[in-house]
Design an enzyme around this catalytic site. Structure first.
Site, PDB file in Angstrom:
ATOM      1  N   GLU A  82      45.951  -9.971 -23.887  1.00  0.00           N
ATOM      2  CA  GLU A  82      45.039  -8.992 -23.824  1.00  0.00           C
ATOM      3  C   GLU A  82      44.130  -9.338 -24.965  1.00  0.00           C
ATOM      4  O   GLU A  82      43.267  -8.468 -25.510  1.00  0.00           O
ATOM      5  CB  GLU A  82      45.473  -7.555 -24.212  1.00  0.00           C
ATOM      6  CG  GLU A  82      46.316  -7.512 -25.581  1.00  0.00           C
ATOM      7  CD  GLU A  82      47.029  -6.124 -25.933  1.00  0.00           C
ATOM      8  OE1 GLU A  82      46.218  -5.571 -26.627  1.00  0.00           O
ATOM      9  OE2 GLU A  82      48.203  -5.597 -25.389  1.00  0.00           O
ATOM     10  N   CYS A 114      50.909  -4.867 -23.506  1.00  0.00           N
ATOM     11  CA  CYS A 114      52.068  -5.635 -23.940  1.00  0.00           C
ATOM     12  C   CYS A 114      53.049  -5.886 -22.887  1.00  0.00           C
ATOM     13  O   CYS A 114      54.052  -6.637 -23.081  1.00  0.00           O
ATOM     14  CB  CYS A 114      52.777  -4.822 -25.135  1.00  0.00           C
ATOM     15  SG  CYS A 114      51.845  -4.877 -26.654  1.00  0.00           S
ATOM     16  N   HIS A 250      60.601  -5.020 -26.295  1.00  0.00           N
ATOM     17  CA  HIS A 250      59.220  -5.240 -26.823  1.00  0.00           C
ATOM     18  C   HIS A 250      59.515  -4.706 -28.323  1.00  0.00           C
ATOM     19  O   HIS A 250      59.764  -3.424 -28.420  1.00  0.00           O
ATOM     20  CB  HIS A 250      58.333  -4.493 -26.178  1.00  0.00           C
ATOM     21  CG  HIS A 250      56.905  -4.445 -26.414  1.00  0.00           C
ATOM     22  ND1 HIS A 250      56.150  -5.568 -27.136  1.00  0.00           N
ATOM     23  CD2 HIS A 250      56.031  -3.386 -26.997  1.00  0.00           C
ATOM     24  CE1 HIS A 250      55.077  -5.112 -27.673  1.00  0.00           C
ATOM     25  NE2 HIS A 250      55.237  -3.776 -27.541  1.00  0.00           N
TER      26      HIS A 250
END
Length: 426
Positions: A82, A114, A250
């Site tokens: 990103e 993400c 994550h």
């Protein structure tokens, strides 16, 4: 069905880092709240580093270990980020050139906050499973740099600076995906995915972020539960507590992972407080080892957690690792795979921890100097000659680490009429 998964894997965590406890004291943050972040260090990108250099430096040791014939079988290159540097030109083109890959190769860039690293991995897995080109390999590079310029003009979406600055990092994870899953064999078909529209965090303009931290936390928790429940529907006899030897999440920051795991253990496994804490230390903490030293690197973070689980786990026999990936906006996925002792040994040859040890430790004045000069290289920069000596100690440490590790590194030398030019340091 052919076996598929990660044949080789590496992380590159930059040239310099900041001690986040020192940052917390300097910013006069609430240290009681700060302790809940479970963070130790964060990689700070230098002016001569960008998402391209991070990605190439992560992938280079993997490529160097291949024969020319093996290298020529890389037929797909996916850059996941990103932190793009151009609305049209993909960063994968730079990576393809400087890694010397075969021109008979698909290459592109994808973005989904993400979640992008997992999206790239799953796309590569399905490319291998399709067997349209038997024996082909895919290179997936997830690379990101945190931004600290906050979008202004309203109060609906505002980033909590004290929350994001200590946890935002920079770095990349590179994966070679193939029919030889030496490091991590994917459980094919064992996927639970879950997503919906939510405005938790976003990048409304290229070099700034906006978001609602509380909403992001709630969305993360919701997706973690729902993605696992769909995984459970697809895979027979799955138990959150017993089916996975390790769990990789994550990791925006460690405290968020701890909260998610606590919720899962309470709601899904019906566990008590003491059992939850013990289970967190045993199955989750190995996956936080690298994340605590690098910070949130967006699409690459769950893959960095996976690397930590493999490197720091007790892999004395085949072990199953469950992975939870989340991307704001939002999309999430729970998936799994198996690592063996030989896979742990192979990943160990990349010496990820040693690389992190060899970074330069920034002082707070040096860090502030970097923040003040962050406008030099950003999205849309047309012309710039990069000053590698802005902080001489970092550049010298970078050169010393290159010699010590015996791995060539690439850096951004100049931007000339928007075209980024890179140079190797060997």
């Amino acid at each position: 069905m052919v076996a598929v998964g990660i044949e080789a894997m590496n992380h590159y965590g930059g040239s310099a880092y900041l001690d986040v406890l020192e940052l917390a004291h300097y910013r006069q943050l609430d240290t009681a709240r700060f302790d809940n972040l479970l963070m130790k260090q964060k990689t700070v990108a230098m002016p001569f580093e960008d998402p391209v250099t991070f990605g190439i430096n992560a992938a280079k040791p993997i490529i160097d270990a291949l024969s020319e014939a093996e290298k020529d079988r890389i037929e797909l290159l996916i850059c996941c980020s990103e932190s793009g540097i151009d609305f049209g030109k993909s960063m994968s083109t730079y990576m393809h050139y400087y890694l010397g890959l075969n021109r008979n190769c698909r290459m592109f860039e994808l973005k989904q906050a993400c979640y992008s690293g997992t999206a790239g991995l799953q796309m590569a897995v399905n490319f291998i499973l399709a067997q349209t080109s038997p024996g082909a390999k895919a290179l997936v590079v997830a690379t990101d740099i945190s931004r600290f310029l906050v979008a202004e003009g309203g109060d609906a979406l505002t980033m909590d600076w004290s929350f994001t600055e200590p946890s935002g990092g920079a770095g990349a994870v590179a994966l070679l995906v193939s029919e030889q899953p030496d490091i991590f064999q994917i459980d094919v078909g064992a996927n639970g995915y879950y997503g919906y529209e939510v405005m938790d965090t976003c990048r409304p303009i290229p070099d700034s972020e906006a978001g609602n931290a509380d909403l992001s936390l709630l969305s993360y928790l919701d997706c973690c539960e729902q993605a696992f429940l769909q995984y459970q529907q697809r895979v027979a006899d799955v138990d959150y507590r017993t089916s996975f030897n390790y769990l990789s999440f994550h990791t925006p920051f460690g405290g968020m992972v701890k909260g998610a795991h606590r919720q899962m253990m309470r709601k899904i496994a019906k566990a008590g407080r003491d059992d939850i804490e013990q289970d967190f230390m045993q199955r989750v903490m190995p996956g936080l080892s690298y994340c605590q030293r690098v910070g949130n690197i967006m699409g690459a973070t769950v893959l960095l957690s996976l690397a930590g689980s493999i490197d720091y786990g007790d892999i004395n026999s085949p072990k199953r690792i469950g992975c939870f990936s989340y991307g704001s906006g939002c999309c999430s996925e729970f998936y799994s795979g198996v690592v063996t002792p030989s896979g742990q040994k192979k990943l160990g040859t990349m010496a990820i921890a040693s690389h992190l040890d060899n970074r330069y430790r920034l002082s707070m004045p040096e860090y502030e100097t970097l923040l003040a000069g962050s406008e030099q290289v950003k999205f849309g920069t047309r012309n710039a000659v990069i000053d590698t000596e802005l902080l001489p100690g970092v550049w010298q440490t970078n050169q010393n680490a290159t010699l010590k590790e015996g791995k060539a590194r690439i850096y951004l030398r100049e931007i000339k009429e928007f075209y980024r030019q890179y140079e190797w340091v060997a």
